[in-house]
Design a protein around this motif. Structure first.
Motif, short mmCIF file in Angstrom:
data_model
loop_
_atom_site.label_atom_id
_atom_site.label_comp_id
_atom_site.label_asym_id
_atom_site.label_seq_id
_atom_site.Cartn_x
_atom_site.Cartn_y
_atom_site.Cartn_z
N PHE A 127 36.13 25.42 18.70
CA PHE A 127 35.34 26.10 19.71
C PHE A 127 35.43 25.37 21.05
N ALA A 128 35.39 24.04 21.03
CA ALA A 128 35.50 23.26 22.27
C ALA A 128 36.88 23.46 22.90
N THR A 129 37.93 23.47 22.09
CA THR A 129 39.28 23.69 22.61
C THR A 129 39.41 25.09 23.19
N TYR A 130 38.82 26.08 22.52
CA TYR A 130 38.84 27.46 23.03
C TYR A 130 38.14 27.55 24.38
N ARG A 131 36.98 26.90 24.50
CA ARG A 131 36.25 26.94 25.78
C ARG A 131 37.05 26.30 26.90
N VAL A 132 37.73 25.19 26.62
CA VAL A 132 38.58 24.55 27.63
C VAL A 132 39.73 25.48 28.00
N TRP A 133 40.39 26.09 27.00
CA TRP A 133 41.49 27.02 27.27
C TRP A 133 41.01 28.17 28.14
N ARG A 134 39.87 28.72 27.80
CA ARG A 134 39.35 29.86 28.57
C ARG A 134 39.02 29.45 30.00
N ARG A 135 38.40 28.32 30.20
CA ARG A 135 38.00 27.88 31.54
C ARG A 135 39.20 27.45 32.38
N GLU A 136 40.11 26.67 31.79
CA GLU A 136 41.20 26.07 32.55
C GLU A 136 42.43 26.96 32.65
N TYR A 137 42.65 27.83 31.68
CA TYR A 137 43.87 28.63 31.67
C TYR A 137 43.59 30.11 31.91
N TRP A 138 42.71 30.71 31.14
CA TRP A 138 42.56 32.15 31.16
C TRP A 138 41.77 32.66 32.38
N LEU A 139 40.67 32.03 32.72
CA LEU A 139 39.87 32.51 33.85
C LEU A 139 40.64 32.50 35.17
N PRO A 140 41.44 31.46 35.48
CA PRO A 140 42.26 31.55 36.70
C PRO A 140 43.26 32.71 36.68
N ILE A 141 43.85 32.97 35.51
CA ILE A 141 44.78 34.11 35.41
C ILE A 141 44.04 35.42 35.66
N GLU A 142 42.87 35.60 35.05
CA GLU A 142 42.08 36.82 35.26
C GLU A 142 41.69 36.97 36.72
N THR A 143 41.27 35.87 37.36
CA THR A 143 40.86 35.92 38.75
C THR A 143 42.04 36.32 39.64
N ASN A 144 43.20 35.73 39.41
CA ASN A 144 44.38 36.08 40.21
C ASN A 144 44.80 37.52 39.99
N ARG A 145 44.72 38.01 38.77
CA ARG A 145 45.07 39.42 38.50
C ARG A 145 44.11 40.36 39.22
N GLU A 146 42.82 40.03 39.15
CA GLU A 146 41.83 40.87 39.81
C GLU A 146 42.03 40.85 41.33
N PHE A 147 42.29 39.68 41.89
CA PHE A 147 42.52 39.56 43.32
C PHE A 147 43.75 40.36 43.73
N ALA A 148 44.84 40.25 42.97
CA ALA A 148 46.06 40.99 43.28
C ALA A 148 45.83 42.50 43.19
N SER A 149 44.98 42.92 42.26
CA SER A 149 44.73 44.36 42.12
C SER A 149 44.04 44.95 43.34
N HIS A 150 43.34 44.12 44.09
CA HIS A 150 42.68 44.62 45.31
C HIS A 150 43.69 45.00 46.38
N PHE A 151 44.91 44.45 46.29
CA PHE A 151 45.92 44.68 47.31
C PHE A 151 47.11 45.48 46.78
N ALA A 152 46.99 46.03 45.62
CA ALA A 152 48.07 46.82 45.06
C ALA A 152 48.25 48.10 45.86
N LYS A 153 49.50 48.56 45.94
CA LYS A 153 49.79 49.78 46.68
C LYS A 153 49.16 50.97 45.95
N PRO A 154 48.32 51.73 46.64
CA PRO A 154 47.67 52.87 45.97
C PRO A 154 48.68 53.97 45.67
N ASN A 155 48.29 54.84 44.76
CA ASN A 155 49.18 55.94 44.42
C ASN A 155 49.26 56.95 45.57
N ALA A 156 50.14 57.93 45.46
CA ALA A 156 50.41 58.87 46.54
C ALA A 156 49.17 59.68 46.92
#
Length: 146
Positions: free
Chosen positions: A79-108
Motif C-alpha cells: 500500500f505504501a509503494t502504491y501511494r508513492v507510485w500514485r503520487r510521484e508517477y501517476w498524478l503528474p501524468i494525469e495532470t499533464n494529460r488534463e492540461f493538454a486537453s484544455h488546448f486540444a484542437k476542437p472538432n469541426a
C-alpha cells in the motif's frame, strides 16, 4: 460417506500470495502500470488491483492469482509503494494529460460554432473583421541578420 474433519498438518499455514514482484515492479517499472476507474492495472500481465482506504488490496486476474489473498505482512509495504507510485508517477501524468486537453484542437462543429459566435459579436458591435492590410505585410519584410 463419513464425516471427515480436515486439518492442516502441523507447521503449515494457509497459503498467501507473495506480492514482492508487484512491489518491485511498482518501484522500478512504473510505466507498466496505469489507473482505470480506481483499479491499478498491470498491462503486461493484465492483473488489476484495487486498494481500499485502509490499504487492503483486491486482486482481479484471469488466473489463480485472484484466488489467494495477499500476505498480511506485505500489505502495508504494498500500500505504501502504491501511494508513492500514485503520487510521484501517476498524478503528474494525469495532470499533464488534463492540461493538454484544455488546448486540444476542437472538432469541426465546435470551430464552426466559435466562428459563428465571433462573427455575430463583430456584427453586433459593428466591428470590422480582424486582419492585416496587405501594404503592412509588404513593408515588414524580414532582413537577414548580420
Amino acid at each position: 460417506m463419513a464425516n471427515v474433519d480436515f486439518h492442516y498438518p502441523v507447521g503449515r499455514t494457509i497459503r498467501h500470495l507473495d506480492v514482492s514482484p508487484l512491489i518491485e515492479a511498482l518501484r522500478f517499472q512504473p510505466d507498466d502500470f496505469d489507473m482505470d476507474r480506481g483499479w491499478l492495472n498491470h498491462a503486461p500481465s493484465r492483473h488489476r488491483f484495487r486498494f481500499d482506504p485502509l490499504g487492503q488490496v483486491t486482486v482481479d486476474a484471469n488466473c489463480g492469482c485472484a484466488a489467494m489473498s495477499v500476505k498480511p505482512e506485505q500489505t502495508e509495504e504494498l500500500f505504501a509503494t502504491y501511494r508513492v507510485w500514485r503520487r510521484e508517477y501517476w498524478l503528474p501524468i494525469e495532470t499533464n494529460r488534463e492540461f493538454a486537453s484544455h488546448f486540444a484542437k476542437p472538432n469541426a462543429w465546435v470551430r464552426l460554432f466559435r466562428d459563428v459566435r465571433m462573427a455575430f459579436r463583430r456584427f453586433v458591435r459593428r466591428e470590422k473583421p480582424a486582419g492585416l492590410p496587405v501594404d503592412d505585410l509588404a513593408d515588414a519584410r524580414a532582413t537577414p541578420a548580420e
